[in-house]
Design a protein around this motif. Structure first.
Motif, PDB file in Angstrom:
ATOM      1  N   MET A   1       0.851  -1.124  -0.051  1.00 54.11           N
ATOM      2  CA  MET A   1      -0.204   0.104  -0.231  1.00 54.11           C
ATOM      3  C   MET A   1       0.776   1.232   0.029  1.00 54.11           C
ATOM      4  O   MET A   1       1.756   1.401   0.702  1.00 54.11           O
ATOM      5  N   ASN A   2       0.644   2.214  -0.739  1.00 50.83           N
ATOM      6  CA  ASN A   2       1.187   3.592  -0.688  1.00 50.83           C
ATOM      7  C   ASN A   2       1.036   4.418   0.180  1.00 50.83           C
ATOM      8  O   ASN A   2      -0.249   4.438   0.371  1.00 50.83           O
ATOM      9  N   ILE A   3       1.690   5.320   0.735  1.00 54.78           N
ATOM     10  CA  ILE A   3       1.326   6.188   1.872  1.00 54.78           C
ATOM     11  C   ILE A   3       0.326   7.173   1.485  1.00 54.78           C
ATOM     12  O   ILE A   3      -0.649   7.639   1.977  1.00 54.78           O
ATOM     13  N   ASP A   4       0.536   7.564   0.054  1.00 53.42           N
ATOM     14  CA  ASP A   4      -0.530   8.380  -0.577  1.00 53.42           C
ATOM     15  C   ASP A   4      -1.975   7.886  -0.443  1.00 53.42           C
ATOM     16  O   ASP A   4      -2.776   8.627  -0.345  1.00 53.42           O
ATOM     17  N   ASP A   5      -2.150   6.846  -0.649  1.00 49.70           N
ATOM     18  CA  ASP A   5      -3.609   6.021  -0.576  1.00 49.70           C
ATOM     19  C   ASP A   5      -4.112   6.187   1.006  1.00 49.70           C
ATOM     20  O   ASP A   5      -5.180   6.346   1.080  1.00 49.70           O
ATOM     21  N   VAL A   6      -3.154   6.213   1.816  1.00 49.04           N
ATOM     22  CA  VAL A   6      -3.543   6.167   3.221  1.00 49.04           C
ATOM     23  C   VAL A   6      -4.247   7.529   3.358  1.00 49.04           C
ATOM     24  O   VAL A   6      -5.075   7.965   4.174  1.00 49.04           O
ATOM     25  N   HIS A   7      -3.267   8.536   2.904  1.00 58.64           N
ATOM     26  CA  HIS A   7      -3.794   9.899   3.364  1.00 58.64           C
ATOM     27  C   HIS A   7      -4.715  10.566   2.156  1.00 58.64           C
ATOM     28  O   HIS A   7      -5.139  11.589   2.601  1.00 58.64           O
ATOM     29  N   GLU A   8      -5.053   9.923   1.212  1.00 56.99           N
ATOM     30  CA  GLU A   8      -6.018  10.420   0.111  1.00 56.99           C
ATOM     31  C   GLU A   8      -7.567  10.767   0.862  1.00 56.99           C
ATOM     32  O   GLU A   8      -7.750  11.952   0.485  1.00 56.99           O
ATOM     33  N   PRO A   9      -8.143  10.021   1.739  1.00 59.51           N
ATOM     34  CA  PRO A   9      -9.387  10.468   2.305  1.00 59.51           C
ATOM     35  C   PRO A   9      -9.137  11.715   2.890  1.00 59.51           C
ATOM     36  O   PRO A   9     -10.148  12.470   3.039  1.00 59.51           O
ATOM     37  N   ILE A  10      -8.232  11.850   3.766  1.00 56.92           N
ATOM     38  CA  ILE A  10      -7.918  12.993   4.407  1.00 56.92           C
ATOM     39  C   ILE A  10      -7.656  14.216   3.556  1.00 56.92           C
ATOM     40  O   ILE A  10      -8.282  15.312   3.956  1.00 56.92           O
ATOM     41  N   ALA A  11      -6.872  14.053   2.699  1.00 56.55           N
ATOM     42  CA  ALA A  11      -6.562  15.299   1.753  1.00 56.55           C
ATOM     43  C   ALA A  11      -7.766  15.605   0.820  1.00 56.55           C
ATOM     44  O   ALA A  11      -7.946  16.779   0.702  1.00 56.55           O
ATOM     45  N   ASN A  12      -8.757  14.911   0.639  1.00 54.95           N
ATOM     46  CA  ASN A  12      -9.966  15.071   0.041  1.00 54.95           C
ATOM     47  C   ASN A  12     -11.240  15.590   0.919  1.00 54.95           C
ATOM     48  O   ASN A  12     -12.260  15.635   0.160  1.00 54.95           O
ATOM     49  N   ALA A  13     -10.957  15.540   2.065  1.00 57.78           N
ATOM     50  CA  ALA A  13     -12.031  15.835   2.979  1.00 57.78           C
ATOM     51  C   ALA A  13     -12.426  17.091   3.138  1.00 57.78           C
ATOM     52  O   ALA A  13     -11.684  18.113   2.668  1.00 57.78           O
ATOM     53  N   SER A  14     -13.610  17.238   3.407  1.00 55.40           N
ATOM     54  CA  SER A  14     -14.158  18.533   3.728  1.00 55.40           C
ATOM     55  C   SER A  14     -13.427  19.213   4.707  1.00 55.40           C
ATOM     56  O   SER A  14     -12.767  18.674   5.428  1.00 55.40           O
ATOM     57  N   PRO A  15     -13.421  20.679   4.842  1.00 54.29           N
ATOM     58  CA  PRO A  15     -12.747  21.645   5.794  1.00 54.29           C
ATOM     59  C   PRO A  15     -12.952  21.162   7.218  1.00 54.29           C
ATOM     60  O   PRO A  15     -12.420  20.830   8.099  1.00 54.29           O
ATOM     61  N   GLU A  16     -14.345  20.843   7.374  1.00 50.27           N
ATOM     62  CA  GLU A  16     -15.093  20.418   8.608  1.00 50.27           C
ATOM     63  C   GLU A  16     -14.508  19.054   9.189  1.00 50.27           C
ATOM     64  O   GLU A  16     -14.081  19.039  10.233  1.00 50.27           O
ATOM     65  N   VAL A  17     -14.473  18.140   8.259  1.00 49.21           N
ATOM     66  CA  VAL A  17     -13.758  16.568   8.712  1.00 49.21           C
ATOM     67  C   VAL A  17     -12.148  16.755   9.051  1.00 49.21           C
ATOM     68  O   VAL A  17     -11.669  16.363   9.844  1.00 49.21           O
ATOM     69  N   LYS A  18     -11.734  17.806   8.057  1.00 45.94           N
ATOM     70  CA  LYS A  18     -10.168  17.818   8.550  1.00 45.94           C
ATOM     71  C   LYS A  18      -9.895  18.439   9.792  1.00 45.94           C
ATOM     72  O   LYS A  18      -9.023  18.076  10.495  1.00 45.94           O
ATOM     73  N   GLU A  19     -10.755  19.586  10.271  1.00 50.75           N
ATOM     74  CA  GLU A  19     -10.834  20.087  11.604  1.00 50.75           C
ATOM     75  C   GLU A  19     -10.876  18.887  12.704  1.00 50.75           C
ATOM     76  O   GLU A  19     -10.290  19.189  13.687  1.00 50.75           O
ATOM     77  N   ILE A  20     -11.894  18.321  12.575  1.00 53.20           N
ATOM     78  CA  ILE A  20     -12.339  17.225  13.215  1.00 53.20           C
ATOM     79  C   ILE A  20     -11.060  16.325  13.535  1.00 53.20           C
ATOM     80  O   ILE A  20     -10.789  16.043  14.708  1.00 53.20           O
ATOM     81  N   ILE A  21     -10.447  15.668  12.606  1.00 57.59           N
ATOM     82  CA  ILE A  21      -9.328  14.918  12.706  1.00 57.59           C
ATOM     83  C   ILE A  21      -8.301  15.508  13.246  1.00 57.59           C
ATOM     84  O   ILE A  21      -7.720  14.891  14.099  1.00 57.59           O
TER      85      ILE A  21
END
Length: 53
Positions: free
Chosen positions: A1-21
């Motif tokens: 598995m590529n590290i970019d695959d792991v971060h992809e859902p976070i990178a493409n998340a809405s600003p609200e979801v990013k703030e929660i994370i």
């Protein structure tokens, strides 16, 4: 598995979801540093409610 695959859902998340994370990550980091063993669920729910409002 590529590290970019792991971060992809976070990178493409809405600003609200990013703030929660980010806020939950900081909360957990602080808890680990202080070796706090209490339940974190209430704190996570509070963070989500604050962001969603």
């Amino acid at each position: 598995m590529n590290i970019d695959d792991v971060h992809e859902p976070i990178a493409n998340a809405s600003p609200e979801v990013k703030e929660i994370i980010e806020r939950v990550w900081k909360l957990e980091k602080n808890r680990l540093e202080k070796r706090v063993n209490s339940h974190i669920n209430d704190d996570i729910v509070r963070i989500i409610k604050e962001v969603v409002r």
